[in-house]
Design a protein around this motif. Sequence first.
Motif, short mmCIF file in Angstrom:
data_model
loop_
_atom_site.label_atom_id
_atom_site.label_comp_id
_atom_site.label_asym_id
_atom_site.label_seq_id
_atom_site.Cartn_x
_atom_site.Cartn_y
_atom_site.Cartn_z
N ILE A 27 0.83 -1.20 0.00
CA ILE A 27 0.00 0.00 0.00
C ILE A 27 0.87 1.25 0.00
O ILE A 27 0.61 2.20 -0.75
CB ILE A 27 -0.96 -0.02 1.21
N LEU A 28 1.92 1.26 0.82
CA LEU A 28 2.78 2.44 0.88
C LEU A 28 3.58 2.63 -0.40
O LEU A 28 3.83 3.77 -0.81
CB LEU A 28 3.72 2.33 2.08
N ILE A 30 2.50 1.78 -3.40
CA ILE A 30 1.55 2.29 -4.37
C ILE A 30 1.35 3.79 -4.20
O ILE A 30 1.26 4.53 -5.17
CB ILE A 30 0.20 1.53 -4.26
N GLN A 31 1.32 4.23 -2.95
CA GLN A 31 1.15 5.65 -2.67
C GLN A 31 2.46 6.43 -2.76
O GLN A 31 2.46 7.63 -2.52
CB GLN A 31 0.55 5.84 -1.27
N ARG A 32 3.54 5.76 -3.10
CA ARG A 32 4.87 6.36 -3.26
C ARG A 32 5.36 7.04 -1.99
O ARG A 32 5.93 8.11 -2.02
CB ARG A 32 4.88 7.33 -4.43
N ARG A 33 5.15 6.38 -0.86
CA ARG A 33 5.68 6.87 0.41
C ARG A 33 6.87 5.99 0.79
O ARG A 33 6.79 5.14 1.67
CB ARG A 33 4.61 6.83 1.48
N TRP A 34 7.97 6.21 0.08
CA TRP A 34 9.14 5.36 0.19
C TRP A 34 9.72 5.38 1.59
O TRP A 34 10.15 4.35 2.11
CB TRP A 34 10.20 5.79 -0.81
N TRP A 63 2.23 -5.76 -10.73
CA TRP A 63 2.75 -4.43 -11.05
C TRP A 63 3.55 -4.46 -12.35
O TRP A 63 3.40 -3.57 -13.18
CB TRP A 63 3.60 -3.91 -9.90
#
Length: 82
Positions: A27-28, A30-34, A63
């Motif tokens: 989930i993170l 996908i949201q680009r919260r590396w 993906w």
Amino acid sequence: MRGTPTPSGLFFNSGAYAEMSAILLVILLIQRRWYVALLCLPGLALTGSRAAFLGLGIALVFWLFTRKSLWSILVGLWLSIA
């Protein structure tokens, strides 16, 4: 009293901890919260859950499939062998 062979963090069942870490990691990403996604890696590395790694591999195949890459075929074959 016997303990679990692998550390489980705050949970008694290390498999549940690793699976929740894998779902949260996907989930993170996908949201680009590396930077926050890095916090999920110890939960996966310490528990060594094969089911969580399989779930991450399947998410990786989906993906890569959306990108229509040759890597999706290669990773899919690797997952079928492993």
